[in-house]
Enzyme design. Structure first.
Site, mmCIF file in Angstrom:
data_model
loop_
_atom_site.group_PDB
_atom_site.id
_atom_site.type_symbol
_atom_site.label_atom_id
_atom_site.label_comp_id
_atom_site.label_asym_id
_atom_site.label_seq_id
_atom_site.Cartn_x
_atom_site.Cartn_y
_atom_site.Cartn_z
ATOM 1 N N LYS A 34 0.836 -1.200 0.000
ATOM 2 C CA LYS A 34 0.000 0.000 0.000
ATOM 3 C C LYS A 34 0.870 1.249 0.000
ATOM 4 O O LYS A 34 0.677 2.155 -0.819
ATOM 5 C CB LYS A 34 -0.915 -0.028 1.231
ATOM 6 C CG LYS A 34 -2.069 0.931 1.175
ATOM 7 C CD LYS A 34 -2.911 0.833 2.450
ATOM 8 C CE LYS A 34 -3.731 -0.431 2.508
ATOM 9 N NZ LYS A 34 -4.346 -0.654 3.833
ATOM 10 N N SER B 54 14.724 -42.407 -10.397
ATOM 11 C CA SER B 54 13.533 -41.614 -10.125
ATOM 12 C C SER B 54 13.499 -41.392 -8.620
ATOM 13 O O SER B 54 13.502 -42.354 -7.848
ATOM 14 C CB SER B 54 12.288 -42.357 -10.599
ATOM 15 O OG SER B 54 11.157 -41.624 -10.228
HETATM 16 P P1 ADP Z 1 -7.656 -2.362 3.812
HETATM 17 O O1 ADP Z 1 -6.220 -2.658 3.677
HETATM 18 O O2 ADP Z 1 -8.389 -3.255 4.697
HETATM 19 O O3 ADP Z 1 -8.306 -2.112 2.480
HETATM 20 P P2 ADP Z 1 -7.358 0.466 4.040
HETATM 21 O O4 ADP Z 1 -6.219 0.955 4.834
HETATM 22 O O5 ADP Z 1 -7.182 0.455 2.578
HETATM 23 O O6 ADP Z 1 -7.751 -0.959 4.576
HETATM 24 O O7 ADP Z 1 -8.553 1.393 4.444
HETATM 25 C C1 ADP Z 1 -9.873 1.042 4.640
HETATM 26 C C2 ADP Z 1 -10.799 2.001 3.925
HETATM 27 O O8 ADP Z 1 -10.610 3.322 4.335
HETATM 28 C C3 ADP Z 1 -10.599 2.001 2.439
HETATM 29 O O9 ADP Z 1 -11.843 2.055 1.813
HETATM 30 C C4 ADP Z 1 -9.821 3.240 2.187
HETATM 31 O O10 ADP Z 1 -10.013 3.742 0.895
HETATM 32 C C5 ADP Z 1 -10.359 4.175 3.249
HETATM 33 N N1 ADP Z 1 -9.368 5.167 3.620
HETATM 34 C C6 ADP Z 1 -8.162 4.933 4.143
HETATM 35 N N2 ADP Z 1 -7.472 6.072 4.335
HETATM 36 C C7 ADP Z 1 -8.282 7.071 3.930
HETATM 37 C C8 ADP Z 1 -8.137 8.483 3.856
HETATM 38 N N3 ADP Z 1 -7.027 9.090 4.243
HETATM 39 N N4 ADP Z 1 -9.162 9.200 3.388
HETATM 40 C C9 ADP Z 1 -10.299 8.581 3.000
HETATM 41 N N5 ADP Z 1 -10.494 7.269 3.037
HETATM 42 C C10 ADP Z 1 -9.501 6.507 3.490
HETATM 43 MG MG MG Z 2 -7.690 -0.973 1.154
#
Ligand code: ADP
Ligand code: MG
Ligand code: MG
Length: 936
Positions: free
Chosen positions: A29, A799
């Site tokens: 990520k 084998s």
């Molecule tokens: P996972 O790894 O379980 O997908 P994430 O870290 O991606 O978890 O986050 C969970 C949700 O929160 C996702 O839908 C993500 O897009 C949203 N999200 C995370 N950070 C932000 C942010 N800074 N602003 C808006 N939405 C967020």
């Molecule tokens: Mg996610």
């Protein structure tokens, strides 16, 4: 500062301190958030705390980590503040952040994330003043308290039938206010919700909800690190063979808000169809929502494209009018944003050269990307996408082959519903075709029950309102998954596709009652244990059991296999004892039989009688009389196998198991045998007793049998060569390879070789004709590996019987290893089950040595493997690397082995090119884990 003592990497405003290649350090990520910035994609600014800190956290504890990263984190927060024009922990102009997990390999939903962090009672006032949007602020606050309460403060439901305590409060409030959707709550409702949430927190933890943003932040960071070791993450890693040493990174990022009103939204999208692989951009979104709402099935999500939306409406039986009014696509509601999203998804796919799974949020008319990753997909989609991308010139042939995960092909070989049976079946409900396949099973509502039921050999369908990461184990043991809520991007759908499990999601006429353990579908009530069937390719749910037939493989699969053959050096053979199995393997492209066991040829029907007669005989003469009866039956068995293999080599192993396996051990059966053979029961009992061995695995078996009773080997040799000659008379070519089991010394081998060759010569003389054949041995006793140069004086092929070789090298009895292996794996004493994955370090050393020694004596020695490992990709790669000619595996693993053999060869070429020309080849394995059959 070099990377060695840099623990925090920032990104934002099209700049980043990391990039996509830094997955090991920043997690998938984090690395991709950096990369998207570098590509000019709009991403909220933030920073990543490295996976190294997770390792320190787990080893040396929280305090140590905080001390190491404190200054860097404080500076990185200032970096966010500058770009956002707001301030963290400032109540009048608060900067809210998310704290997100993210490891090297994607583990969707397995670890924790907290949104809207930084809110407290004062910041709420400030934010309301700043935005003038009271409802939005309270909505964000209640979400924050719930997430923080659950993740950091550990407030969870007590019993599985109970809902999450926070959800309980929401439901209660919905009832009081007479609303059904959480979008219908007013700001004062949400304010009341926050109050009740905080009361629940106080009751449960005896502390006030933490109001200091910095305290919240450190708490959240620790919780994310802790989530690496939560039960479901551990289980997911076990399933997917992800090392626990990797650790998770922590991503901290400025919040963007999809819950600011009707001009805001949040969504998930795939650049291609994750079920079928079709090149169709698709996804789901929700207006005025945040984060996981789409995935969690809180409301019915809307489709992103018009085409997808219409398809969905048709499947769910919703009229075009209602669809356009209540469930319109993003393409219709926000056409400008949709266009921008298309541009971004195209750019991302082209850049990563792989199908992407993206998360986005629209805040008041502005689009933000929050995540991109190589998408999880079904095996069918995996094959199709690799072939399509090759044909679109996005990938070259080698890379396309490397994109396909060999073990996942297994999924394509699973059965489908029988066409006739399906016609007369009763459709109970229609849901979304979330993950293809056909499944029949008994209804079970809870994941832990699913585990219990499956332990008792029940086939089950896990039926739930929606699934959550806690349900992972239950999903894994189920034949299929059926949910009442959630769309194509719901948790159930995504996880099922990743596991290759059939799934129907969002079948909304299912009324599930967890407490009563029933599901009501259009007036019909089904209870736990009732049979249903689901079709994950159409979304249909049927009453009762439905018969299945074998899967049909498509053109893409054939193309892939052809491509694989072109690039592999090793052949793939099969382990098959019967013409039926041999035929299956041939159709999958097996280039011969690497192991044809002969023991079953002594078991069926009248054969066992003659066999027992032989065992009971007092002397050689008596044995020869009985063996003469077996000869024609064996000959026929060999003829059938040779015929199917039509000219391909067939390795036949002479009798291997100890004789006691052929006699009955229960009194009942002993009586029957005595009667049948016309002897006294005492004679039978005495014989059985005389065959008793303290350790049969190391006893009178393998070539020890053939060398003490040479007439057995002689009969088998005659049956083999007569069968081959008979077929030759019919114009069918054969290539018999006679394999001596369990050789440990050259003399053992020489004696057996002589019996085989003498018998063959006798038959050749009788028939005045001859054919080519080989005599070789299985290498499965460590001593054989040690003296392989000697043994190769006699053996024309080796084998490797790695099942026995593993048993004897480790000194583990495979039949008894169940007592300690699972614990060994859990404790990390062993990294993997050596009976599934070849132990290259130990057993592999013996194999490597035996190969070298064997070749030193006989340069044209033919070398293969026929143990279970011959169908396991990492073991196949090893076999390639030490120069084997072929691997042999069970029929249904032949396609997997063919692909793995090609990948092994391609990897070698890529390494070579890299070293010679110094070409930078992006490591294909980076974002890919190799799921192996479940360990333990
Ligand atoms: P996972 O790894 O379980 O997908 P994430 O870290 O991606 O978890 O986050 C969970 C949700 O929160 C996702 O839908 C993500 O897009 C949203 N999200 C995370 N950070 C932000 C942010 N800074 N602003 C808006 N939405 C967020
Ligand atoms: Mg996610
Ligand atoms: Mg063996």
């Amino acid at each position: 500062m070099n990377n060695l003592n840099k623990f925090v990497f920032t990104f934002g405003d099209k700049k980043a301190e990391g990039d996509a290649l830094m997955k090991d350090l920043l997690g998938g990520k984090g690395a991709n958030l950096c990369e998207m910035n570098l590509l000019g994609v709009p991403v909220p600014p933030g920073f990543t705390i490295t996976t190294e800190m997770c390792k320190v956290y787990l080893k040396e504890g929280k305090e140590k980590v905080l001390q190491m990263i404190k200054t860097e984190v404080e500076n990185a927060i200032i970096h966010i503040e500058k770009l956002m024009g707001s301030e963290f922990a400032n109540s009048s102009n608060p900067c809210l952040i998310s704290v997100r997990s993210g490891s090297r390999a994607s583990m969707p939903g397995m670890m924790d994330t907290i949104l809207n962090l930084g809110l407290n009672d004062e910041a709420v006032e400030g934010l309301i003043k700043k935005t003038g949007n009271e409802r939005f602020v309270w909505d964000s606050y209640r979400r924050f308290v719930q997430m923080y309460g659950g993740v950091v403060l550990g407030i969870k439901s007590q019993a599985k039938e109970d809902r999450d305590p926070f959800e309980e409060i929401i439901d209660q409030l919905k009832e009081e206010k007479g609303v059904t959707l959480d979008t219908e709550f007013t700001s004062s409702d949400l304010k009341e919700m926050v109050r009740r949430f905080k009361t629940a927190v106080k009751e449960s933890t005896h502390n006030d909800f933490p109001s200091d943003p910095w305290e919240q932040l450190w708490g959240a960071i620790s919780a994310v690190f802790d989530s690496w070791m939560n039960e479901r993450a551990i289980y997911y890693r076990e399933l997917n063979n992800i090392p626990k040493e990797w650790g998770t990174a922590v991503n901290i990022q400025a919040m963007v808000f999809g819950n600011m009103g009707l001009n805001s939204a949040t969504g998930v999208a795939f650049t291609r169809d994750a079920s079928t692989g079709e090149n169709l951009f698709n996804g789901e979104y929700l207006i005025n929502a945040q984060g996981e709402d789409v995935v969690a099935g809180i409301r019915t999500p809307q489709q992103i494209t018009v085409a997808g939306s219409k398809r969905w409406a048709k499947l769910t039986g919703i009229s075009e009018k209602v669809r356009a009014r209540d469930f319109s696509s993003l393409e219709e509601t926000m056409p400008e944003i949709f266009k921008e999203l298309i541009e971004i998804e195209t750019k991302l796919e082209k850049h990563y050269k792989d199908m992407q799974d993206i998360e986005f949020t629209i805040q008041d008319g502005k689009l933000w990307l929050l995540q991109t990753r190589n998408a999880k997909r079904t095996a069918a989609a995996m094959v199709k996408i690799a072939i399509d991308m090759y044909e679109e010139n996005l990938l070259d042939e080698k890379t396309a082959i490397m994109r396909v995960e060999p073990n996942k092909l297994d999924e394509l070989l699973h059965p489908i519903f029988d066409k006739k049976a399906i016609k007369s079946a009763k459709v109970l409900a229609q849901g979304l075709p979330a993950s293809p396949g056909a499944a029949t099973g008994q209804i079970v509502f809870f994941a832990d029950d699913a585990e219990e039921w499956s332990k008792n050999d029940h086939k089950i369908i896990l039926v739930r309102i929606e699934t959550s990461p806690e349900d992972l184990k239950g999903m894994f043991v189920a034949e299929g998954i059926l949910t009442a809520r959630g769309g194509m991007t719901s948790h159930a759908a995504v996880v099922a596709r990743g596991m290759g499990k059939c799934c129907v999601s969002g079948a909304d006429n299912l009324k599930i009652n967890y407490k009563a353990r029933t599901v009501e579908i259009n007036g019909l009530t089904l209870k736990e244990g009732d049979w249903i069937s689901i079709n994950g390719s159409t979304g249909e749910v049927y009453e009762g059991k439905i018969g299945t037939t074998e899967a049909v493989l498509n053109e893409d699969f054939d193309k892939l296999m052809t491509m694989a053959s072109k690039h592999s050096r090793m052949d793939v053979r099969t382990n098959a004892d019967t013409p039926q199995d041999a035929l299956i393997a041939r159709n999958f492209g097996a280039k011969g039989i690497g192991l044809c066991r002969t023991e079953h040829m002594f078991f069926e029907g009248v054969k066992i009688k003659a066999m027992r007669e032989m065992i009971l005989a007092d002397d050689e003469n008596g044995r020869r009389i009985a063996l003469a009866k077996l000869l024609p039956m064996q000959r026929k068995d060999f003829e059938d196998v040779f015929e199917v293999m039509d000219g391909l080599p067939v390795t036949i192993r002479l009798l291997d198991p100890p004789l006691h396996e052929f006699v009955p051990h229960e009194e009942e059966n002993q009586k029957e045998m005595a009667k049948e053979m016309g002897i006294s029961i005492k004679a039978v009992i005495d014989k059985v007793a005389s065959l008793h061995e303290f350790n049969p695995m190391l006893g009178h078996r393998g070539c020890r049998l053939g060398n003490t009773y040479p007439e057995i080997s002689e009969m088998q040799a005659r049956a083999i060569i007569e069968a081959a000659m008979n077929l030759r008379a019919k114009g069918i070519k054969t290539h018999p390879e006679i394999m001596i089991p369990l050789t440990g010394t050259l003399n053992e081998m020489l004696l057996q070789e002589k019996i085989v060759r003498d018998t063959f010569e006798t038959v050749f003389a009788e028939r005045n004709d001859r054919i080519e054949y080989l005599v070789g041995t299985m290498i499965e006793v460590p001593r054989a590996a040690l003296v392989a140069d000697k043994i190769a004086e006699s053996a024309e092929f080796f084998s490797f019987g790695t099942n026995d070789l593993t048993q004897m090298t480790f000194g583990y009895s495979r039949d008894d290893a169940g007592r300690f292996l699972p614990l060994y794996l859990k404790k990390g004493i062993l990294k993997f089950d050596p009976f599934q994955i070849l132990d290259q370090e130990g057993v592999g050393q013996l194999i490597d040595m035996a190969v070298k020694k064997g070749l030193s004596t006989r340069p044209n020695l033919k070398i293969g493997i026929c143990g279970e490992h011959g169908g396991e990709p990492s073991s196949i790669e090893f076999c390639h690397s030490i120069g084997m000619d072929y691997v042999s595996c069970s029929p249904f693993r032949v396609p997997i082995a063919r692909l793995a053999a090609a990948q092994a060869a391609i990897k070698e070429v890529m390494e070579f090119e890299k070293n010679v020309h110094n070409i930078d080849i992006k490591k294909e394995s980076e974002n890919k884990t190799h799921p192996i059959a479940l360990i333990a």
